[in-house]
Structure formats: C-alpha cells, structure tokens
Design a protein around this motif. Structure first.
Motif, short mmCIF file in Angstrom:
data_model
loop_
_atom_site.label_atom_id
_atom_site.label_comp_id
_atom_site.label_asym_id
_atom_site.label_seq_id
_atom_site.Cartn_x
_atom_site.Cartn_y
_atom_site.Cartn_z
N GLN A 204 33.48 38.62 16.73
CA GLN A 204 34.52 38.95 17.71
C GLN A 204 35.93 38.69 17.19
OE1 GLN A 204 33.87 37.07 21.49
NE2 GLN A 204 35.68 37.98 22.45
N TYR A 205 36.11 37.60 16.45
CA TYR A 205 37.45 37.19 16.06
C TYR A 205 37.70 37.19 14.55
CZ TYR A 205 37.49 35.35 20.85
OH TYR A 205 37.40 35.21 22.21
N ARG B 110 41.04 36.36 9.78
CA ARG B 110 41.28 36.60 8.35
C ARG B 110 42.70 37.09 8.10
NH1 ARG B 110 35.66 37.62 8.33
NH2 ARG B 110 35.90 39.67 9.30
N ALA B 111 43.21 37.93 9.00
CA ALA B 111 44.58 38.43 8.85
C ALA B 111 45.60 37.29 8.96
CB ALA B 111 44.87 39.50 9.91
N GLU B 112 45.37 36.39 9.93
CA GLU B 112 46.27 35.24 10.09
C GLU B 112 46.20 34.33 8.87
OE1 GLU B 112 48.40 34.69 12.45
OE2 GLU B 112 47.84 36.22 13.91
N LEU B 113 45.00 34.12 8.35
CA LEU B 113 44.82 33.25 7.20
C LEU B 113 45.48 33.85 5.96
CD1 LEU B 113 43.56 30.66 6.13
CD2 LEU B 113 41.42 31.92 5.79
N GLU B 114 45.36 35.16 5.81
CA GLU B 114 45.98 35.82 4.67
C GLU B 114 47.50 35.68 4.72
OE1 GLU B 114 46.20 37.63 1.08
OE2 GLU B 114 44.43 36.88 2.13
N ARG C 31 39.52 29.47 2.96
CA ARG C 31 38.19 29.45 3.57
C ARG C 31 38.36 29.72 5.06
NH1 ARG C 31 34.23 26.43 0.47
NH2 ARG C 31 32.87 26.65 2.29
N LEU C 32 37.37 30.35 5.65
CA LEU C 32 37.41 30.64 7.07
C LEU C 32 36.11 30.15 7.71
CD1 LEU C 32 38.82 32.04 9.50
CD2 LEU C 32 37.61 34.14 8.84
N ALA C 33 36.22 29.44 8.83
CA ALA C 33 35.02 28.90 9.47
C ALA C 33 35.14 28.96 10.98
CB ALA C 33 34.78 27.46 9.02
N GLU D 191 27.55 16.18 5.66
CA GLU D 191 26.53 16.38 6.67
C GLU D 191 26.35 17.87 6.87
OE1 GLU D 191 27.03 14.48 10.37
OE2 GLU D 191 27.12 12.47 9.56
N ALA D 192 25.16 18.29 7.24
CA ALA D 192 24.92 19.70 7.51
C ALA D 192 25.70 20.13 8.73
CB ALA D 192 23.43 19.94 7.72
N ASP D 193 26.04 21.41 8.80
CA ASP D 193 26.76 21.95 9.95
C ASP D 193 26.15 23.31 10.28
OD1 ASP D 193 28.53 22.22 11.97
OD2 ASP D 193 30.34 22.36 10.74
N ASP D 194 26.32 23.71 11.55
CA ASP D 194 25.73 24.97 11.99
C ASP D 194 26.80 26.05 12.09
OD1 ASP D 194 27.16 23.96 14.10
OD2 ASP D 194 25.67 24.50 15.63
N GLU D 195 27.80 25.97 11.27
CA GLU D 195 28.92 26.87 11.38
C GLU D 195 28.72 28.15 10.59
OE1 GLU D 195 31.67 25.24 7.74
OE2 GLU D 195 31.72 24.23 9.67
N THR D 196 29.56 29.12 10.87
CA THR D 196 29.65 30.33 10.07
C THR D 196 30.89 30.22 9.22
OG1 THR D 196 28.52 31.66 11.70
CG2 THR D 196 29.89 32.82 10.12
N ASP D 197 30.75 30.36 7.94
CA ASP D 197 31.85 30.10 7.01
C ASP D 197 31.94 31.23 6.01
OD1 ASP D 197 33.70 29.02 5.27
OD2 ASP D 197 32.39 27.43 4.53
N SER D 198 33.14 31.66 5.72
CA SER D 198 33.35 32.63 4.65
C SER D 198 34.47 32.14 3.78
CB SER D 198 33.68 34.02 5.21
OG SER D 198 34.87 33.98 5.98
#
Length: 253
Positions: A54-55, A60-64, A80-82, A241-248
């Motif tokens: 959704q976002y 990514r545009a804001e991060l760039e 990195r984006l998460a 620690e492990a995390d359940d996130e989505t990261d790129s």
C-alpha cells in the motif's frame, strides 16, 4: 587511529510521517558512512506485506529524497526500507545487518555546537572515544564528558572514569581544549542527564555491558530520546532478535 570509514551510523527516519533529518545533523555526519533507515510502524493487526504493497512506492520516494540530501554533502549513504510492528527491534536488527556502530535517534537540531557524552561505569570508553572522534572530525563541536555517581563515595571513581575517557579522546586526536568533564552525585541518572542535556545540542549515550545492552537501548536511551529536545546518538553493542517485518534495501555511494 581509526578512519571515519571504519564507522557507520544508522539514522532511522519515519518517512511517511514527514520526519526529516536536520541540516545540522547532515553536515556533522557528512564524513561518516550513514545508513538511512526509512521505516513505518504498522498496527499489529496489519500485515507488514500489506503495508508495503500500500505504501511502498511513496515511502521509497521519500527515502530517495532524503538520500540526495546526504549525497549533496558527499556522504557515503546506504538506504533501507522497513515496515514493522516493532520499530526498536527493527533498529537493532538493521544496525547488526549493516555493521553500524551507533544509532541516531532524531530530534530537531537547529544548532549543533556542543555534545554531552553521558558515560556509565561499565562502558568501553575506548570504543566511545573512537566513534566520537569520527563524529567530531571536521566540526567545531565542544564536548562535555558527563557521569552520574550513585553516591558521594563514588565521585572520585567517576572523575577517574571521565579522565580515562578524556585521555582516550586526546589520544584519538581531539584537542584537549575542546573537552570538559563533569561528575554529579544523584540517585536518578536519567534526570541528571536530561537536565545537563538542556545546555547541549547532541546527547551521546553508550550501552552498558552485554548482559543488559538490550534493556538499556529499549529503556533508558528511548526515554532520553523522548524527553530531551536533542538528537540522541546511542553507541551500540551487539544484539540481534528475529523480526516479522518486511524490509527492502538499496545502497549508494
């Protein structure tokens, strides 16, 4: 003597909340490789993959755009984006993944002239000195080394600790006349640090010994960041620690 390229700082930014990195921070950290972590904390009932779908493009545009600000001062910057349910756990994991020595918790910083370095009795002062010297390179920042002794009987030990830290900084090439030291006696280190931080523009705190590193990062450093108007640089140790996130991730020079 270590090189600025031997260190790396993680800078988490809530990109979808309009959070930005103050220009004073960009300038001060220009000589150090920076990992910009664009993140978005999502509700527990929302899947991170759904938030990414959704976002993701907007984030990514804001991060760039943030990346270009650092690149404009010739900073070596990686992004990195998460999307995550636990932002502090994300900060910890990315810091490990990217071999970051410190995490910068942002607050506004219209002026950056002085640094308060809060030193506990159980931290590695040599490690703090090496990283701090890297931050100070190319700046005119003044440094106050600060220690809160538990009681009057510990004042002398606190003064010796700060003298050790001062010597380590001087050995790293920081001019002695840029360094001040202060020991206070009080039962509440957090309160004393916050009061002292009022007279400074950047707060530096070191994590304590391995058995309590996780606790200190999640508790004291976070409380300090919430209650002070200063950015807080947490010089970190090793934890994961492990995390359940989505990261790129993406990188740039």
């Amino acid at each position: 003597m270590s090189s600025p390229r031997d260190h790396r700082v993680l800078v988490p930014v809530d990109v979808l909340e309009g959070e930005s990195v103050p220009s004073t921070i960009v300038d001060a950290f220009a000589s150090i490789p920076v990992v910009l972590l664009g993140y978005r904390k999502v509700p527990d009932q929302t899947a991170t993959e759904q938030a990414r779908d959704q976002y993701g493009d907007r984030a990514r545009a804001e991060l760039e755009e943030l990346r270009t600000v650092f690149e404009a001062v010739n900073c070596d910057v990686t992004t990195r984006l998460a999307f995550t349910h636990d932002r502090l756990k994300t900060f910890e994991r990315v810091a490990v993944d990217e071999s970051c020595d410190a995490v910068l918790l942002l607050n506004p910083a219209p002026v950056l002239e002085s640094v308060l370095v809060a030193i506990r009795s159980d931290v590695n002062v040599d490690h703090i000195a090496r990283l701090l010297r890297t931050v100070l390179d190319g700046t005119s920042l003044e440094v106050t080394l600060f220690h809160v002794a538990a009681d009057e009987s510990r004042r002398e030990a606190g003064a010796e600790l700060l003298e050790t830290a001062r010597t380590a900084l001087v050995d790293e090439g920081v001019a002695a006349d840029r360094i001040d030291s202060r020991v206070v006696v009080d039962g509440s280190p957090t309160t004393e640090i916050l009061e002292a931080a009022d007279d400074h523009d950047l707060l530096v705190v070191g994590e304590s010994r391995p058995s309590v590193r996780h606790y200190v990062f999640r508790d004291r450093a976070e409380r300090l960041a919430k209650r002070t108007v200063d950015p807080v640089l947490v010089i970190r140790g090793e934890y994961l620690e492990a995390d359940d996130e989505t990261d790129s991730g993406s990188s740039g020079q």
